[in-house]
Design a protein around this motif. Structure first.
Motif, PDB file in Angstrom:
ATOM      1  N   GLU A 214       5.885  43.281  91.401  1.00  0.00           N
ATOM      2  CA  GLU A 214       6.651  42.712  92.518  1.00  0.00           C
ATOM      3  C   GLU A 214       6.156  41.309  92.850  1.00  0.00           C
ATOM      4  O   GLU A 214       6.945  40.419  93.190  1.00  0.00           O
ATOM      5  CB  GLU A 214       6.557  43.624  93.732  1.00  0.00           C
ATOM      6  N   LEU A 215       4.847  41.093  92.750  1.00  0.00           N
ATOM      7  CA  LEU A 215       4.291  39.761  92.979  1.00  0.00           C
ATOM      8  C   LEU A 215       4.800  38.793  91.916  1.00  0.00           C
ATOM      9  O   LEU A 215       5.203  37.661  92.228  1.00  0.00           O
ATOM     10  CB  LEU A 215       2.762  39.823  92.961  1.00  0.00           C
ATOM     11  N   VAL A 216       4.792  39.232  90.665  1.00  0.00           N
ATOM     12  CA  VAL A 216       5.287  38.384  89.576  1.00  0.00           C
ATOM     13  C   VAL A 216       6.736  37.994  89.826  1.00  0.00           C
ATOM     14  O   VAL A 216       7.112  36.811  89.718  1.00  0.00           O
ATOM     15  CB  VAL A 216       5.150  39.116  88.220  1.00  0.00           C
ATOM     16  N   ASP A 217       7.569  38.964  90.172  1.00  0.00           N
ATOM     17  CA  ASP A 217       8.988  38.686  90.425  1.00  0.00           C
ATOM     18  C   ASP A 217       9.172  37.711  91.579  1.00  0.00           C
ATOM     19  O   ASP A 217      10.032  36.819  91.529  1.00  0.00           O
ATOM     20  CB  ASP A 217       9.740  39.986  90.714  1.00  0.00           C
ATOM     21  N   ARG A 218       8.360  37.882  92.609  1.00  0.00           N
ATOM     22  CA  ARG A 218       8.473  37.006  93.776  1.00  0.00           C
ATOM     23  C   ARG A 218       8.106  35.561  93.412  1.00  0.00           C
ATOM     24  O   ARG A 218       8.771  34.611  93.854  1.00  0.00           O
ATOM     25  CB  ARG A 218       7.576  37.523  94.897  1.00  0.00           C
ATOM     26  N   LEU A 219       7.091  35.398  92.605  1.00  0.00           N
ATOM     27  CA  LEU A 219       6.665  34.052  92.230  1.00  0.00           C
ATOM     28  C   LEU A 219       7.657  33.400  91.275  1.00  0.00           C
ATOM     29  O   LEU A 219       7.912  32.189  91.351  1.00  0.00           O
ATOM     30  CB  LEU A 219       5.269  34.104  91.596  1.00  0.00           C
ATOM     31  N   LEU A 220       8.227  34.169  90.370  1.00  0.00           N
ATOM     32  CA  LEU A 220       9.236  33.619  89.467  1.00  0.00           C
ATOM     33  C   LEU A 220      10.496  33.208  90.224  1.00  0.00           C
ATOM     34  O   LEU A 220      11.229  32.315  89.788  1.00  0.00           O
ATOM     35  CB  LEU A 220       9.590  34.633  88.380  1.00  0.00           C
ATOM     36  N   ALA A 221      10.751  33.865  91.352  1.00  0.00           N
ATOM     37  CA  ALA A 221      11.918  33.526  92.177  1.00  0.00           C
ATOM     38  C   ALA A 221      11.635  32.399  93.156  1.00  0.00           C
ATOM     39  O   ALA A 221      12.557  31.886  93.797  1.00  0.00           O
ATOM     40  CB  ALA A 221      12.385  34.772  92.940  1.00  0.00           C
ATOM     41  N   SER A 222      10.378  31.977  93.271  1.00  0.00           N
ATOM     42  CA  SER A 222      10.016  30.917  94.212  1.00  0.00           C
ATOM     43  C   SER A 222      10.581  29.580  93.749  1.00  0.00           C
ATOM     44  O   SER A 222      10.556  29.261  92.551  1.00  0.00           O
ATOM     45  CB  SER A 222       8.487  30.811  94.310  1.00  0.00           C
ATOM     46  N   PRO A 223      11.084  28.756  94.665  1.00  0.00           N
ATOM     47  CA  PRO A 223      11.545  27.413  94.263  1.00  0.00           C
ATOM     48  C   PRO A 223      10.414  26.548  93.723  1.00  0.00           C
ATOM     49  O   PRO A 223      10.667  25.562  93.026  1.00  0.00           O
ATOM     50  CB  PRO A 223      12.126  26.837  95.558  1.00  0.00           C
ATOM     51  N   HIS A 224       9.167  26.927  94.028  1.00  0.00           N
ATOM     52  CA  HIS A 224       8.034  26.154  93.517  1.00  0.00           C
ATOM     53  C   HIS A 224       7.758  26.438  92.042  1.00  0.00           C
ATOM     54  O   HIS A 224       7.034  25.668  91.393  1.00  0.00           O
ATOM     55  CB  HIS A 224       6.790  26.434  94.358  1.00  0.00           C
ATOM     56  N   TYR A 225       8.333  27.512  91.516  1.00  0.00           N
ATOM     57  CA  TYR A 225       8.229  27.793  90.084  1.00  0.00           C
ATOM     58  C   TYR A 225       8.838  26.643  89.277  1.00  0.00           C
ATOM     59  O   TYR A 225       8.254  26.156  88.305  1.00  0.00           O
ATOM     60  CB  TYR A 225       8.942  29.113  89.759  1.00  0.00           C
ATOM     61  N   GLY A 226      10.025  26.205  89.682  1.00  0.00           N
ATOM     62  CA  GLY A 226      10.689  25.129  88.961  1.00  0.00           C
ATOM     63  C   GLY A 226       9.894  23.841  88.986  1.00  0.00           C
ATOM     64  O   GLY A 226       9.871  23.087  87.999  1.00  0.00           O
ATOM     65  N   GLU A 227       9.232  23.559  90.102  1.00  0.00           N
ATOM     66  CA  GLU A 227       8.404  22.352  90.183  1.00  0.00           C
ATOM     67  C   GLU A 227       7.228  22.438  89.222  1.00  0.00           C
ATOM     68  O   GLU A 227       6.889  21.465  88.528  1.00  0.00           O
ATOM     69  CB  GLU A 227       7.894  22.170  91.611  1.00  0.00           C
ATOM     70  N   ARG A 228       6.594  23.613  89.183  1.00  0.00           N
ATOM     71  CA  ARG A 228       5.432  23.777  88.313  1.00  0.00           C
ATOM     72  C   ARG A 228       5.830  23.620  86.837  1.00  0.00           C
ATOM     73  O   ARG A 228       5.208  22.900  86.059  1.00  0.00           O
ATOM     74  CB  ARG A 228       4.813  25.170  88.541  1.00  0.00           C
ATOM     75  N   MET A 229       6.921  24.289  86.431  1.00  0.00           N
ATOM     76  CA  MET A 229       7.337  24.228  85.037  1.00  0.00           C
ATOM     77  C   MET A 229       7.921  22.867  84.682  1.00  0.00           C
ATOM     78  O   MET A 229       7.811  22.414  83.534  1.00  0.00           O
ATOM     79  CB  MET A 229       8.345  25.335  84.749  1.00  0.00           C
ATOM     80  N   ALA A 230       8.530  22.203  85.645  1.00  0.00           N
ATOM     81  CA  ALA A 230       9.109  20.881  85.388  1.00  0.00           C
ATOM     82  C   ALA A 230       8.039  19.871  85.006  1.00  0.00           C
ATOM     83  O   ALA A 230       8.273  19.000  84.156  1.00  0.00           O
ATOM     84  CB  ALA A 230       9.884  20.392  86.609  1.00  0.00           C
ATOM     85  N   SER A 231       6.866  19.952  85.618  1.00  0.00           N
ATOM     86  CA  SER A 231       5.795  19.004  85.287  1.00  0.00           C
ATOM     87  C   SER A 231       5.508  19.018  83.794  1.00  0.00           C
ATOM     88  O   SER A 231       5.285  17.970  83.178  1.00  0.00           O
ATOM     89  CB  SER A 231       4.519  19.340  86.067  1.00  0.00           C
ATOM     90  N   TYR A 232       5.506  20.210  83.211  1.00  0.00           N
ATOM     91  CA  TYR A 232       5.228  20.305  81.779  1.00  0.00           C
ATOM     92  C   TYR A 232       6.392  19.749  80.964  1.00  0.00           C
ATOM     93  O   TYR A 232       6.182  18.993  80.005  1.00  0.00           O
ATOM     94  CB  TYR A 232       4.962  21.760  81.385  1.00  0.00           C
TER      95      TYR A 232
END
Length: 804
Positions: A214-232
């Motif tokens: 559930e924690l994993v799903d919540r973090l993948l759904a966070s808008p901050h996920y896109g920011e983190r992956m975008a940097s790469y």
């Protein structure tokens, strides 16, 4: 190695002196465990192919050691490699010769085989010289997860592949990390931010088996996920806010960055993500977002200096496109074929310029019209992006202007004063409309034009027009595009890159799956993330990498699915604390018997400080921001001269993915923590440990301000005692209480700081004046300054910026 003329003499078995080395799991020189792609091809590539490889212009003795048929063929009565026959394999004779004139590689090549490399080559030939096609270009196969002895450890297929190798090597996996470490690891890996203390407490208290998922799903759904992956992704495509060459002026491209963030948050399938960036303008009825996506073709380095040679720079831009698209999607180094055929991989010069021809319809001549980057006539095609509020205002103003014009038409014969009032109102209305357009966000896009002529440039010389004219085509050794006779387009290229059947989608999936693994372990399954060719390293676990690549394709190119698959594995959840024995046996962690431990990225360091301090502004998207920067840092920028102006609003505390990226003068904080200038594709950043980085954490105004803000929180929220307050700071920064030794060190620092600032109020005021954020009223300045020093120490701890 020139075959003719060698007098073999005594048997190689009698002449050879092997260096018997202590074997580690890092080298894996085990009897019967030699794999051609993993162990032999890298040796041939690095030591032999410069003279015996794909480059026909430099090939010696007409011998190719990258092609089995040539390596095992008769050349004037001699054969380089004969499986099972050491005495008659000319390669063995040459690499073991005592004669300087006979020994290969020749001394003047600057290359020399190590004893263990000679041993590997000899063992391989003695065992039959079994050859394999280059692993890169063999389509991935979804291998069945191997059987393992311990049936209780594995949670998914990944664990079976890892555990099977561990069991074969006699190595046990590391125990699972504690829950506190796991939540920090997940937060940093999936959002780039540390967890808040209450989030840690909630996870620690939740003993349900499904709590982790559930924690994993919540973090993948966070808008901050896109920011983190975008940097790469922005590292890969070399995104920057400036042009790079000469004056390094700004160009308008930040909406492309927002597109990347939004696409990643929406879990856009990677094949669609690819098509929209390479060829969004060629899609049927492209949307605004798809047009913005074509900014990918615009983020390369360009020049806006008035005296450049257009023909030269068109050649430079064409080469840049080829280098980047091949590196990002194929893990290939096609740039090495710009001036000659690739020396280690099957790419030819014709392949290079045929690939460049795909981008011949990108209008890059706009940059040459004059030297003023702010001139509308000197920019690439741009798209105006209006907010809903701006659109509504424009509509209202347009309606008002139409009404005024109508009234003016009917008032031609009215009093002059009435006409003047109407004229003034209309002028004001038009000025407001112009002002909205003037300040609207704009972004460079791709609009296809008639393709310019592309030809092979002999030796890469842009002034030489003698080379053949080429049209868009994929590398010849990988087949040909079926376009029904029409000219191939960027959309054809994009489709080919992600087509697992008629294209190299399997290779692309393998490249990206390897990079996702790197982001979550600190090392790729194949160590070199941007070179899957002859100079790269074969995968440590080829079957696992193939499994992940095929899973990516089967999932519909679902990136979040891939990341979840990896983080749900037992392999991912291992502790990063390896035993001394394990570190000695497997120093590079090729077996993955433990997790990785590494410093945050440059962006992560900044973001963590802002988050811990409470200053972070979590707004998603928007124009680039300008944090504090040393005065005079831009003094060497010219055409035009400019002075950096730091933001004086919320932009000061935005995440680092939004920080203005000046290629020639990258922000000093980002530079100190190894962020790239983004002149080229960067698939893997270096990780240095330097004094300047520590000084940035102590003295950069952003970090001093963050320490002050954290100190204010400590005083307001941390409790009545020093111990309570230190623990509060630690829980914000590292998700735990301070131990006894840490309490003692910080208590002593606090006492000394209170003593100093009580007698030096000017110094306290100076410290507290750093940054534009306001400290809460009512706090004692001496106490706030002293706790600011404590907070600076906490923010400077290695643990604060380390992902375990």
């Amino acid at each position: 190695m020139s075959l003719p003329g060698h007098n073999r003499g005594a048997s190689v078995i009698r002449r050879m002196t092997f260096c018997i080395l202590p074997l580690t799991w890092g080298t894996r020189l085990l009897a019967g465990d030699i794999e051609f792609n993993r162990d032999i091809r890298p040796i041939l590539s690095s030591k032999c192919l410069a003279c015996h490889g794909p480059d026909s212009a430099k090939r010696e003795a007409n011998l190719r050691l990258d092609v089995e048929a040539s390596a095992k063929a008769d050349h004037d009565g001699k054969t380089a490699i004969i499986g099972g026959d050491l005495d008659h394999s000319e390669l063995v004779q040459r690499v073991t010769s005592k004669d300087d004139d006979e020994r290969m590689p020749p001394a003047d090549s600057g290359k020399k085989l190590k004893p263990e490399e000679i041993e590997l080559l000899t063992r391989w030939i003695a065992d039959g010289a079994k050859w394999s096609l280059p692993w890169t270009y063999v389509p991935p196969v979804k291998h069945e997860p191997p059987m393992v002895k311990d049936s209780t450890w594995s949670l998914n297929a990944i664990d079976h592949f890892i555990l099977a190798r561990l069991e074969a090597a006699g190595v046990k996996p590391s125990p699972e990390a504690d829950k506190r470490t796991l939540i920090r690891r997940l937060y940093v890996d999936l959002t780039g931010l540390p967890p808040a203390p209450e989030e840690v407490d909630e996870f620690l208290a939740d003993q349900r088996p499904e709590a982790y998922e559930e924690l994993v799903d919540r973090l993948l759904a966070s808008p901050h996920y896109g920011e983190r992956m975008a940097s790469y992704w922005l590292d890969l495509v070399r995104y920057a806010d400036t042009v790079g060459y000469h004056g390094d002026q700004e160009h308008r491209i930040s909406p492309y960055r927002d597109y990347v963030i939004n696409a990643l948050n929406a879990d856009m399938p990677f094949d669609q993500f690819t098509r929209e960036q390479l060829a969004g303008d060629l899609l049927p009825n492209p949307t605004v977002a798809q047009k913005v996506a074509t900014g990918y073709n615009r983020v390369l380095q360009t020049s806006h200096e008035g005296g450049v040679q257009p023909k030269e720079y068109l050649a430079i831009y064409a080469a840049d496109h080829v280098r980047n698209v091949s590196a990002v999607w194929m893990g290939a180094t096609m740039g090495c074929a710009q001036c000659h055929d690739h020396k280690y991989d099957p790419y030819t010069m014709r392949d290079f310029y045929s690939m460049a021809a795909f981008f011949a319809d990108v209008d890059e001549a706009q940059h040459f019209k004059n030297g003023d980057n702010n001139s509308p006539t000197n920019r690439a095609p741009e798209l105006e992006l209006l907010t809903p509020a701006e659109q509504a205002t424009l509509q209202s103003l347009a309606e008002r202007a139409a009404l005024l014009k109508k009234r003016a038409q009917h008032a031609k014969d009215s009093h002059a004063s009435s006409q003047k009032v109407l004229h003034d109102e209309l002028t004001a209305c038009d000025a407001k409309i112009d002002d909205i357009h003037k300040h609207a966000r704009r972004t460079m896009i791709t609009v296809a034009i008639e393709p310019r002529v592309m030809r092979v440039l002999p030796r890469g010389n842009w002034m030489d027009d003698s080379g053949e004219v080429v049209t868009p085509a994929i590398p010849a050794f990988l087949g040909a595009l079926d376009t029904g006779g029409r000219r191939a387009t960027r959309l054809d290229l994009a489709n080919w890159l992600v087509d697992p059947k008629a294209g190299v989608g399997g290779l692309t999936a393998r490249v990206m799956a390897n990079r996702y693994w790197y982001l979550l372990f600190g090392r790729g399954i194949a160590a070199q993330l941007d070179d899957f060719g002859g100079q790269g390293e074969a995968p440590d676990n080829a079957e696992l990498l193939d499994y992940l690549a095929q899973e990516y394709i089967d999932s519909g190119w679902d990136t979040k699915h891939m990341l979840k698959l990896i983080v749900m594995s037992r392999t991912y959840r291992q502790s990063s604390i390896g035993s001394d024995e394990l570190r000695q046996k497997d120093p590079l962690n090729k077996l993955v018997a433990r997790q990785g431990r590494f410093r945050f990225s440059a962006e992560g360091v900044r973001d963590a400080a802002l988050s811990i301090s409470g200053l972070l502004v979590p707004t998603i998207g928007g124009p680039s921001v300008h944090p504090y920067q040393p005065a005079g840092y831009y003094r060497h920028l010219n055409f035009p001269e400019r002075e950096y102006v730091a933001d004086t609003d919320d932009g000061q505390w935005r995440r680092a993915v939004y920080v203005h990226w000046q290629r020639q003068f990258l922000h000093p904080m980002l530079k100190a923590f190894d962020a790239p200038t983004r002149e080229e594709c960067t698939a893997q950043r270096p990780r240095s440990n330097t004094s300047p980085a520590a000084l940035v954490l102590l003295n950069d105004p952003s970090f001093v301000e963050a320490a002050r803000a954290l100190a204010a929180r400590i005083l307001q929220e941390g409790g009545p005692t020093t111990k309570d307050r230190v623990n509060f700071a630690f829980r914000q920064a590292v998700s735990r209480d301070a131990d006894e030794a840490e309490q003692k060190i910080l208590d002593e620092l606090l006492v000394k700081s209170l003593d100093f600032y009580s007698g030096h109020q000017d110094a306290a005021n100076q410290l507290l004046s750093v940054g534009i954020s306001k400290s809460p009223s009512g706090l004692d300045k001496t106490e706030l300054a002293a706790w600011t020093l404590v907070a600076r120490s906490v923010l400077n701890m290695s643990e604060t910026i380390t992902r375990n």
